[in-house]
Design an enzyme around this catalytic site. Structure first.
Site, short mmCIF file in Angstrom:
data_model
loop_
_atom_site.label_atom_id
_atom_site.label_comp_id
_atom_site.label_asym_id
_atom_site.label_seq_id
_atom_site.Cartn_x
_atom_site.Cartn_y
_atom_site.Cartn_z
NE ARG A 51 11.10 -7.83 52.59
CZ ARG A 51 10.27 -7.44 53.54
NH1 ARG A 51 8.96 -7.63 53.39
NH2 ARG A 51 10.73 -6.87 54.63
CG ASP A 53 5.84 -10.17 46.22
OD1 ASP A 53 6.46 -9.92 47.27
OD2 ASP A 53 5.08 -9.36 45.65
CE1 TYR A 111 11.42 -7.64 40.18
CE2 TYR A 111 12.22 -5.38 40.34
CZ TYR A 111 11.95 -6.60 40.93
OH TYR A 111 12.19 -6.79 42.26
NE ARG A 198 2.09 -9.99 41.26
CZ ARG A 198 1.91 -10.68 42.39
NH1 ARG A 198 2.89 -10.76 43.29
NH2 ARG A 198 0.78 -11.29 42.59
#
Lengths: 246, 246
Positions: A51, A53, A111, A198
């Site tokens: 997933r 967000d 990422y 994050r």
């Protein structure tokens, strides 16, 4: 059954994230399934590598789906991009072995978190980077990021409430590139917990501001307490860049 | 009276262009004048280096305004950026001689036109480049662009209806940079007629598609007929990059 692997880029700004929620949702998976189901003429489920967000972007999300369709990869590619909204683009379609599973087979993911580190914002980057006008000590952030490399229990860096499965993950590499006022944090790991990147970024920012010492990273890893770590910084600076299968 | 020069970057997507139209408009000049007038406490007019059309972007538009205010340049800079919408940013404020006029004193301007030349669109560049999936003969476009260099009557490349003033302009340089699938056309000239760059670009595309020969540029310059030139391609690939004063 044939199995098709897709590489997908999306601007996550107006979406509730990757995962389909219900029939009328605004999710990447939902949009893709709708278009592919219409192409094939029957409902289809696509499997994502994981997933992302709400508000998170991707340049290299991976998904796969099974079908008996006799369409060529090129026909599939053309059809999907023609009917998808402009902020979702399939960049590659490849026919793969029927055993390929985009989530189970993912070995690592890269990422990128982009911080705009200057008081003068860029009108073109504002949706694709986190505006953080205060000066950051990049060297301190680099030292701190090295403490994260390796295999650790990252539960202190996660918003997970109930934990059943292992929260041990391996981070292989974190590098920081400066391009003008843009700081790109490249993070490569074998997997990431909910909100982990994050929160890592929020913690690195605290260190870049000298609110915390470099050694604070080791405390969060040792204490395994979400309260110790920094804030969960916004999703719009985050990009799923690549998913690796070997 | 003090005179302040501003350098301005904006995402033109949701604007009707640079020039103020009426009180309730969505223009860059209108937004800037509103914020600066509120800062100073009385209505102010700002002078732009020139108009940009609806949808055109800027990285280096220049404007100036006169005021008796005793604010420092830094205070002015902070105030303006705080109250402007996020898609307009003042990147520099400098106090200049009272004689400086951002339009009259402009010696040359650099524009960039960005073409996304691949059938797979980028979700992040779609608002900042013209999607043109068909392959272009860049070498032919380069040869054609060299025919435009120099001092010519560019009326054939303009949407101007009634012409009173001179339509002679000088183009100093056109260069083409390829960055992945993005083609950036850099155009430097002493001034540009209404829609001139977008029509030049439409004409270069015709040549890149081999619909027209390289020599067609010379015909348009000689015949001075808008009908001969290519289409006016969309505004969202166009950026006012720099305005030069010497």
């Amino acid at each position: 059954m044939r199995n098709f692997k897709l590489i997908i880029a999306y601007d996550g700004s107006r979406y509730q994230g990757w995962q389909r929620l219900n029939d009328s949702d605004l999710t990447i998976q939902g949009k893709l399934e709708k278009v592919i189901s219409e192409m094939i003429g029957s409902p289809i489920e696509i499997i994502g590598s994981g997933r992302t967000d709400a508000g998170v972007h991707a340049r290299g999300q991976v998904a796969n789906f099974h079908t008996n369709s006799s369409l060529t990869t090129h026909e599939i590619h053309r059809y999907i991009n023609q009917y998808l909204p402009q902020d979702i683009v399939v960049t590659e379609v490849v026919e793969v072995s029927h055993r390929f599973h985009s989530r189970y087979n993912a070995k690592s993911k890269k990422y990128v978190y982009a911080i705009w580190n200057h008081w003068i914002q860029s009108p073109f980057d504002r949706k694709y980077s986190y505006y953080f006008p205060t000066e950051l000590d990049i060297d301190a952030m680099k030292s701190a990021s090295r403490k994260l490399i390796g295999t650790h229990d990252f539960i202190g860096f996660s918003s997970l409430k109930k934990v059943k499965k292992s929260t041990v993950r391996t981070i292989y590499e974190i590098s920081i590139e400066k391009k003008g006022h843009l700081l790109n944090f490249n993070i490569l790991g074998n997997g990431f917990l909910y909100n982990m990147i994050r929160i890592i970024m929020g913690s690195l920012i605290d260190i870049g501001l000298h609110k915390r010492d470099v050694s604070h990273i080791e405390e969060i890893l040792a204490n395994k307490n979400r309260e110790d770590a920094g804030m969960t910084i916004p999703p719009h600076g985050l990009f799923l860049e690549e998913v690796h299968y070997q």
